[in-house]
Design an enzyme around this catalytic site. Structure first.
Site, short mmCIF file in Angstrom:
data_model
loop_
_atom_site.label_atom_id
_atom_site.label_comp_id
_atom_site.label_asym_id
_atom_site.label_seq_id
_atom_site.Cartn_x
_atom_site.Cartn_y
_atom_site.Cartn_z
N HIS A 33 -26.65 56.41 -19.40
CA HIS A 33 -25.74 56.49 -20.54
C HIS A 33 -26.28 55.76 -21.77
CE1 HIS A 33 -24.60 52.26 -20.11
NE2 HIS A 33 -24.54 52.48 -18.80
N GLU A 40 -21.88 53.20 -11.42
CA GLU A 40 -22.74 52.04 -11.24
C GLU A 40 -22.33 51.29 -9.98
OE1 GLU A 40 -25.39 50.35 -11.26
OE2 GLU A 40 -25.60 50.08 -13.43
#
Length: 225
Positions: free
Chosen positions: A11, A84
């Site tokens: 990202h 994550e």
């Protein structure tokens, strides 16, 4: 079975990337630079054939993926398996905070103990299995095609290790730049590396942090006599 080309993307930058804070499962938005990185990413891959796009359901990855998807008219498939690593009680902290408050945790973290679980979080072993199983399943569903997977630095770290057969406890020596493009192949034999940390489309933007977590300390060196 034919191979699947995977465009794996971290990202765009967030404020906590810049501050060196663990984000984990906390949902942080892109900062202004991260938005520009995502726009550049979308432009760089606008003419690249992509059959499907998947992303972590956390906003920083989902928004980055939508910039990538827009030129292709594709919907982004959100998948929480691409999140994550969960850092539990350490989410929101900097490394200096963890060292001060949890010295035993800090030591095991430095050593990359694959069985170590931050209180309320995931071990490296569990995290690695989650990421690799998820991306392998997505790739297998698109055999012979090209997919994009927009996720997080820890997820990309796992993919790199799987493709290069690097052990979980080995120190990281590769870059994981925000919004960089990483190329892998997936076949029944597993993952293989094609190219890593392509950031030509980001030239001219302010440099982001070099890794995730950007503040992660190196493994302790043996004392010299």
């Amino acid at each position: 079975m034919e191979s699947t080309l995977i465009l794996a993307v971290r990202h765009g930058e967030t404020a906590w990337n810049r501050e060196g804070r663990l984000q984990g499962h906390l949902d942080l938005p892109l900062n202004a630079l991260g938005e520009r990185q995502a726009e550049r990413l979308g432009a760089a891959l606008a003419d690249h054939a992509i059959d499907a796009i998947y992303a972590s359901d956390l906003g920083r990855a989902a928004v980055t993926a939508r910039h990538l998807a827009a030129p292709h008219g594709l919907e982004v498939g959100l998948d929480e398996r691409l999140r994550e690593r969960s850092f539990g009680v350490h989410e929101g902290k900097r490394w200096v905070d963890i060292e001060a408050e949890f010295p035993e945790d800090a030591l095991r973290w430095r050593q990359r103990d694959p069985a170590y679980e931050p209180p309320g979080g995931e071990s490296l072993n569990r995290f690695y299995a989650r990421c690799i199983d998820a991306v392998a399943a997505l790739a297998a569903a698109h055999a012979g095609q090209t997919i994009a997977v927009v996720a997080h630095g820890g997820v990309l770290d796992c993919l790199y290790r799987a493709a290069t057969r690097v052990d979980l406890q080995a120190p990281r020596s590769w870059m994981l730049g925000n919004a960089s493009i990483n190329r892998l192949l997936h076949s029944p034999q597993g993952f293989s590396l094609v190219g890593w940390n392509d950031d030509q489309h980001l030239q001219g933007l302010t440099l982001d942090d070099p890794g995730v977590p950007g503040f992660m300390p190196a493994a302790p060196q043996p004392a010299r006599a």
